[in-house]
Enzyme design. Structure first.
Site, PDB file in Angstrom:
ATOM      1  N   GLY A 130      29.937  27.965  35.233  1.00 30.95           N
ATOM      2  CA  GLY A 130      30.987  27.138  34.787  1.00 30.95           C
ATOM      3  C   GLY A 130      32.328  27.281  35.065  1.00 30.95           C
ATOM      4  O   GLY A 130      32.978  26.563  35.940  1.00 30.95           O
ATOM      5  N   MET A 169      35.148  31.061  36.330  1.00 30.88           N
ATOM      6  CA  MET A 169      35.360  32.562  36.626  1.00 30.88           C
ATOM      7  C   MET A 169      36.531  33.174  36.234  1.00 30.88           C
ATOM      8  O   MET A 169      37.692  32.577  36.851  1.00 30.88           O
ATOM      9  CB  MET A 169      34.817  32.934  38.045  1.00 30.88           C
ATOM     10  CG  MET A 169      34.901  34.410  38.345  1.00 30.88           C
ATOM     11  SD  MET A 169      33.852  35.459  37.386  1.00 30.88           S
ATOM     12  CE  MET A 169      34.925  36.960  37.174  1.00 30.88           C
ATOM     13  N   ASN A 214      38.576  35.611  37.248  1.00 27.38           N
ATOM     14  CA  ASN A 214      39.420  36.169  38.045  1.00 27.38           C
ATOM     15  C   ASN A 214      40.911  36.336  37.607  1.00 27.38           C
ATOM     16  O   ASN A 214      41.461  35.688  37.263  1.00 27.38           O
ATOM     17  CB  ASN A 214      39.458  35.763  39.461  1.00 27.38           C
ATOM     18  CG  ASN A 214      38.240  35.095  39.856  1.00 27.38           C
ATOM     19  OD1 ASN A 214      37.109  36.008  40.051  1.00 27.38           O
ATOM     20  ND2 ASN A 214      37.941  33.818  39.890  1.00 27.38           N
ATOM     21  N   HIS A 234      37.863  29.937  27.233  1.00 24.72           N
ATOM     22  CA  HIS A 234      37.085  31.260  27.516  1.00 24.72           C
ATOM     23  C   HIS A 234      37.588  31.946  28.678  1.00 24.72           C
ATOM     24  O   HIS A 234      37.747  33.184  28.546  1.00 24.72           O
ATOM     25  CB  HIS A 234      35.405  30.537  27.701  1.00 24.72           C
ATOM     26  CG  HIS A 234      34.667  31.710  28.019  1.00 24.72           C
ATOM     27  ND1 HIS A 234      33.731  32.324  27.109  1.00 24.72           N
ATOM     28  CD2 HIS A 234      34.310  32.418  29.141  1.00 24.72           C
ATOM     29  CE1 HIS A 234      33.148  33.238  27.644  1.00 24.72           C
ATOM     30  NE2 HIS A 234      33.392  33.209  28.596  1.00 24.72           N
ATOM     31  N   GLU A 235      37.997  31.308  29.707  1.00 24.42           N
ATOM     32  CA  GLU A 235      38.633  32.146  30.911  1.00 24.42           C
ATOM     33  C   GLU A 235      39.702  32.754  30.404  1.00 24.42           C
ATOM     34  O   GLU A 235      39.948  33.909  31.029  1.00 24.42           O
ATOM     35  CB  GLU A 235      38.293  31.260  32.335  1.00 24.42           C
ATOM     36  CG  GLU A 235      37.115  30.616  32.441  1.00 24.42           C
ATOM     37  CD  GLU A 235      35.738  31.447  32.481  1.00 24.42           C
ATOM     38  OE1 GLU A 235      35.931  32.546  32.760  1.00 24.42           O
ATOM     39  OE2 GLU A 235      34.773  30.832  32.186  1.00 24.42           O
ATOM     40  N   HIS A 257      39.248  35.829  28.381  1.00 25.15           N
ATOM     41  CA  HIS A 257      38.845  36.925  29.405  1.00 25.15           C
ATOM     42  C   HIS A 257      39.799  37.880  29.825  1.00 25.15           C
ATOM     43  O   HIS A 257      39.692  39.034  30.001  1.00 25.15           O
ATOM     44  CB  HIS A 257      38.036  36.696  30.392  1.00 25.15           C
ATOM     45  CG  HIS A 257      36.619  36.450  30.287  1.00 25.15           C
ATOM     46  ND1 HIS A 257      35.797  37.356  29.642  1.00 25.15           N
ATOM     47  CD2 HIS A 257      35.749  35.619  30.425  1.00 25.15           C
ATOM     48  CE1 HIS A 257      34.430  36.908  29.572  1.00 25.15           C
ATOM     49  NE2 HIS A 257      34.292  35.824  30.084  1.00 25.15           N
ATOM     50  N   GLU A 312      31.117  39.051  27.398  1.00 29.66           N
ATOM     51  CA  GLU A 312      30.789  37.675  27.160  1.00 29.66           C
ATOM     52  C   GLU A 312      30.666  37.490  25.841  1.00 29.66           C
ATOM     53  O   GLU A 312      31.241  36.312  25.370  1.00 29.66           O
ATOM     54  CB  GLU A 312      29.524  37.501  28.148  1.00 29.66           C
ATOM     55  CG  GLU A 312      29.931  37.609  29.670  1.00 29.66           C
ATOM     56  CD  GLU A 312      31.003  36.794  30.264  1.00 29.66           C
ATOM     57  OE1 GLU A 312      31.405  35.888  29.592  1.00 29.66           O
ATOM     58  OE2 GLU A 312      31.400  36.945  31.186  1.00 29.66           O
TER      59      GLU A 312
HETATM   60  N1  ARG Z   1      32.230  35.689  33.846  1.00 27.23           N
HETATM   61  C1  ARG Z   1      31.935  34.522  33.941  1.00 27.23           C
HETATM   62  C2  ARG Z   1      32.171  33.503  32.810  1.00 27.23           C
HETATM   63  O1  ARG Z   1      31.418  33.696  31.696  1.00 27.23           O
HETATM   64  C3  ARG Z   1      30.677  33.913  34.541  1.00 27.23           C
HETATM   65  C4  ARG Z   1      30.478  34.350  35.770  1.00 27.23           C
HETATM   66  C5  ARG Z   1      28.763  34.354  36.250  1.00 27.23           C
HETATM   67  N2  ARG Z   1      28.540  34.984  37.355  1.00 27.23           N
HETATM   68  C6  ARG Z   1      27.278  35.045  37.578  1.00 27.23           C
HETATM   69  N3  ARG Z   1      27.171  35.699  38.933  1.00 27.23           N
HETATM   70  N4  ARG Z   1      26.341  34.718  37.251  1.00 27.23           N
HETATM   71  O2  ARG Z   1      33.267  33.236  32.430  1.00 27.23           O
HETATM   72 ZN    ZN Z   2      32.754  34.734  30.047  1.00 25.17          ZN
END
Ligand code: ARG
Ligand code: ZN
Length: 883
Positions: free
Chosen positions: A262, A264, A266, A298-299, A302, A321
């Site tokens: 969905g 990321m 960063n 969500h992002e 994080h 998560e």
């Molecule tokens: N951290 C990301 C999120 O949940 C998902 C990244 C998943 N990456 C992966 N290689 N499976 O927002």
């Molecule tokens: Zn996440």
């Protein structure tokens, strides 16, 4: 390592690294065919570990040279490791290497999409850009210089703040970014592309100014307003609810159409799948609007839960998560507003949990929220780590209350800001911030939620003594083989025969404590005694789904009807509706008899539909039947065709028996005025869409043209995607004669919009099977000019939707579905292992299938397993399935 032996990584083997990396100074000369990477690292000896060589991760890279303190040194490359005999002190390491973004179809590391460069580094993608200690406990401060052609890549982005930018010779330009926050490599990101941005300046509570930007391709700017609004709402909410402010001057979101997940998180530069970012009323449904709001939140969340405090190792993935899903759910519920809209959110969460996580937890990939081992970490971005993990975080809040939970979170940040930590650290902070709580005194018991796989089964039986006015509720729990009892909070109340809430008074106490309480089941069996219960009660248990368990409460139809009509807990009213349906469908399946819905059930559903007070959104949820996957979980031996036949019969009878009511519902729930994605309007549209779909179903069966005609008209002239797509879905799922024309019209109208064409594929892949037509259509769609395995959204829309989410069409007596699955997994695996391994999971539950499905599924799995070229990702899934 494509053909190597499966290397199992164990949680208990964790060791801190021999070296740390304090700063990273990275220069990327971006070229699709050969990108040159120069990495200057400040390497620090970790004095707590014995001295040894420096072993860096690296995948699909070409090393050019390695220098320590300015002197070239030798190195050994062995598989995916680069070993350097490094000195027993701090030093500066410079590495030059190349990588090939345009050949990177795995979409992990640095890759090209739509003529631009993008990265995905979680979990282990950074090692596909340069050699590094690519593990989350190694946190460094990054400075990044990007150099690229100015015309093709006018926008150059990385994490943090822009220090400098300017022109270079040969039509190139550069940008230099600096991120002041130390971060693990999985949070690194780079974008170089021809993009435009929606911008918004905001001032947060603290008085600081921030620049928010959403970057997309030219032409998509008008679809970014909802994401920007969602971002602003998330920032405001996190500060208000948890006191967590935005810590960056600049917060960027970038959309990309080739993306494995969905989105990321960063640091400062979130990268999003366009499907989780772009929305306009004409192209996105209410569900899309809702999902985008949740993922943007969500992002963003994080940034604290994940980035400021990160994971020590990947076994701790749920630390960030589970917690962040919990936070985005709380946000979505607060945004939804009314108690009823909150309940609808909860209902949708639980529906998804039961349809995906429960099967996962009972199948070949079952694992605890904090797994103990893995072969490929990408296989553990699962419903268990995310959704069950969020349920576990919710348990803290149930046990501690909202304030206690907030205190725990505060302590967690006081202790661990800037660190890479474990799930144990989180649990400890929650307990320490709430001394004297049940959690603090039973922390070890509570932590079994992290270590034990499987869905606990709770059995509840009540006994009423009319003479003494005592009511005894016996609760017991059964977990998997060898598993210990868990701490299960059961929120509950008692209802009288007229549905009135009864006061709850414990034995030995003088007065009641209101009409709702939370029972703590902590042993295998416990009895709870209520006194002064003047009438025989109906227990309403596990209100709000207070724990992720399977509940057998043995309630009769009459008691379920009582709950459906009167429970003060909206979730349990819905649950009663589901149980009434589930009992009937399973009854027919178990008996091998055609399903015949009784008048009592149909009357109850009519009463829900016509209810003057209930919200439309709630009605739509209560009238929807349980998911096939959840139904299957109730059976020892699963015949997917028997379930499919019973569910289809149930829909048809609900459509026919309530025909006049559906006509009323359709007319009464039209939304007037412009499109707004509000919970209220969305609820009306959801109910109207359900009504339309049942009206088209009933009409198609009896050959009446009016409702299919209306639906077709809607496909042509609806002014929003929710209604247009609802009408199209109604025609396609009823196999109405007009379905093909409607599909063609829809395709022609949106041919230029990839996200809408994804929906077009998905709808056909998910249609309820009738005489093999859906399977035939899916096979044809694989040949459609718009179909490609290279774009994960497209591959998912057709293949994952069909294989993983359409059991009635996928499981065929002639094994055709399995053959298609094995072929497509193999094809996709050669392109994109992560995407292939999601598709491979369609067979998780093959062992419970009835014959001939079981035998045929096993053959397909074995055939796939025999291939020598499988990725680690797919091999792990297939091997576990066959164990
Ligand atoms: N951290 C990301 C999120 O949940 C998902 C990244 C998943 N990456 C992966 N290689 N499976 O927002
Ligand atoms: Zn996440």
């Amino acid at each position: 390592m494509r053909e190597g032996h499966a290397h199992v990584i164990h949680r208990h083997d964790y060791q801190a690294p021999t070296y740390w990396i304090a700063t990273v100074d990275l220069t990327l000369d971006l070229d699709p065919a050969k990108t040159l990477v120069t990495s200057k690292l400040a390497v620090k000896r970790n004095a707590n570990q014995p001295h040894g060589p420096l072993v860096l991760h690296g995948e699909e890279l070409t090393p050019l040279r390695v220098m320590i303190d300015g002197e070239p040194v030798s190195f050994r490359q062995d598989g995916n490791e680069l070993t350097i005999d490094a000195p027993d002190r701090d030093f500066e390491l410079v590495i030059r290497n190349t990588c090939c973004p345009e050949k990177n179809t795995a979409l992990s590391g640095l890759y090209t999409s739509g003529g631009g460069f993008f990265t995905q580094c979680e979990a282990e993608g950074f090692r596909r850009i340069t050699y590094f200690l690519d593990r989350p406990d190694v946190m460094a401060v990054y400075t990044v210089t990007l150099r690229a052609d100015k015309t093709k890549y006018p926008v150059l982005l990385s994490n943090g703040n822009l220090l400098e930018q300017g022109d270079l010779d040969g039509g190139k330009h550069f940008a230099k970014w600096h991120d002041p926050f130390p971060k693990p490599s999985y949070l690194f990101a780079v974008v170089a592309a021809d993009l435009v941005a929606r911008e918004q300046r905001i001032r947060t509570r603290s008085g600081k100014d921030h620049l928010l930007q959403v970057f997309v391709r030219r032409g998509d700017l008008d679809k970014t307003e909802h994401a920007m609004n969602s971002l602003i709402a998330s920032i405001v909410w996190d500060e208000a609810r948890f006191g967590l402010p935005l810590d960056l001057e600049r917060f960027m979101i970038v959309g990309v159409s080739d993306f494995n997940m969905g989105a990321m998180e960063n640091k400062g530069l979130n990268i999003f799948n366009t499907s989780a970012l772009l929305a306009s009323p004409a192209t996105a449904t209410d569900a899309d609007f809702q999902r985008i709001e949740a993922i943007v939140a969500h992002e963003y969340f994080h940034n604290w839960t994940g980035n400021r405090v990160t994971c020590r190792d990947w076994f701790q993935l749920s630390l960030k998560e589970g917690l962040t899903v919990f936070r985005d759910r709380e946000f979505s519920m607060d945004m939804a507003g009314s108690p009823s809209a909150r309940a609808v959110q909860r209902i949708q969460q639980v529906r998804a949990l039961r349809a995906v996580q429960f099967p996962e937890d009972a199948g070949s990939m079952a694992h605890p929220v904090r797994p103990d081992s893995y072969v490929e970490i990408n296989n553990f971005y699962t419903a268990t780590v995310y959704e069950k993990g969020a349920e576990v975080v919710g348990l803290y809040q149930t046990l501690l209350g909202r304030e206690g939970f907030a205190k725990g979170l505060k302590l967690y940040f006081e202790r661990h800001d800037g660190q890479a930590v474990t799930c144990d650290d989180f649990a400890q902070a929650m307990a320490d911030a709430n001394p004297g709580s049940q959690l603090a005194s039973q922390l070890d018991l509570f932590k079994r939620w992290y270590s034990q796989p499987g869905t606990p089964r709770v059995t509840a039986r009540g006994q009423y003594d009319a003479e003494s006015h005592r009511y005894t509720l016996r609760l017991s729990q059964h977990n998997g083989k060898g598993e210990l009892p868990q701490l299960i909070p059961v929120r509950m109340g008692l209802l009288g025969p007229e549905g009135q809430a009864l006061p709850l008074q414990w034995e030995g106490e003088l007065a009641s404590h209101g009409s709702e309480t939370v029972l703590l089941l902590e042993q295998t069996e416990q009895a709870f005694h209520f006194v002064n219960v003047l009438v025989e009660p109906t227990p309403s248990l596990l209100r709000g789904f207070s724990a992720p368990v399977l509940l057998d409460d043995g309630l009769s139809d009459a008691q379920l009807l009582n709950l459906l009509q009167h429970d003060s807990d909206a979730f349990n009213r819905w649950e009663a509706s589901q149980r009434l349906a589930l009992n009937r469908i399973l009854g027919a399946v178990r008996a091998g008899q055609p399903l015949v819905l009784d008048a009592a059930y149909l009357d109850a559903m009519r009463a829900v539909l016509r209810h003057p007070q209930l919200d439309a959104a709630f009605k739509a949820e209560a009238l929807r039947l349980p998911e096939a996957a959840y139904l299957a979980e109730q059976l020892q031996v699963v015949d997917p065709q028997a379930i499919h036949t019973a569910v289809e019969a149930a829909w048809t009878q609900i459509a026919q028996a309530l025909r006049a009511d559906w006509e009323w519902a359709f007319e009464a729930h039209q939304v007037s005025g412009g499109y707004r994605p509000s919970a209220e309007d969305a609820g009306r549209r959801a109910l109207a869409n359900l009504a339309l779909s049942l009206l088209v179903r009933a009409s198609t069966l009896s050959g009446e043209p009016v409702w299919p005609g209306k639906a077709y008209q809607r496909v042509k002239d609806a002014d929003n995607m929710t209604e247009r797509f609802g009408a199209l879905a109604a025609l396609v799922s009823a196999h109405a004669p007009l379905a093909d024309a409607a599909l063609a019209h829809f395709h022609a109208q949106f041919a230029h919009d990839a996200l809408v064409i994804d929906k077009w594929f998905m709808l056909q892949a998910r249609a309820p099977e009738r005489d093999g037509k859906v399977f035939e259509r899916v096979k044809k769609l694989l040949q459609h000019p718009d179909f490609t395995l290279k774009n994960p959204n497209r591959a998912r829309s057709l293949l994952v939707q069909f294989c993983n989410f359409n059991p009635g069409a996928f499981h065929r007596a002639d094994a055709g579905g399995y053959v298609l699955w094995a072929d497509q997994v193999a094809h996709l695996d050669a392109i994109n292992p992560q995407a292939a391994s999601r598709l491979a999971r369609a067979m998780d539950r093959w062992a419970t299938l009835a014959e001939p499905f079981r035998g045929a599924a096993k053959v397909a799995l074995q055939r796939l397993a025999e291939r020598s070229t499988l990725s680690n990702d797919v091999r792990e899934i297939v091997t576990k399935a066959l164990e």
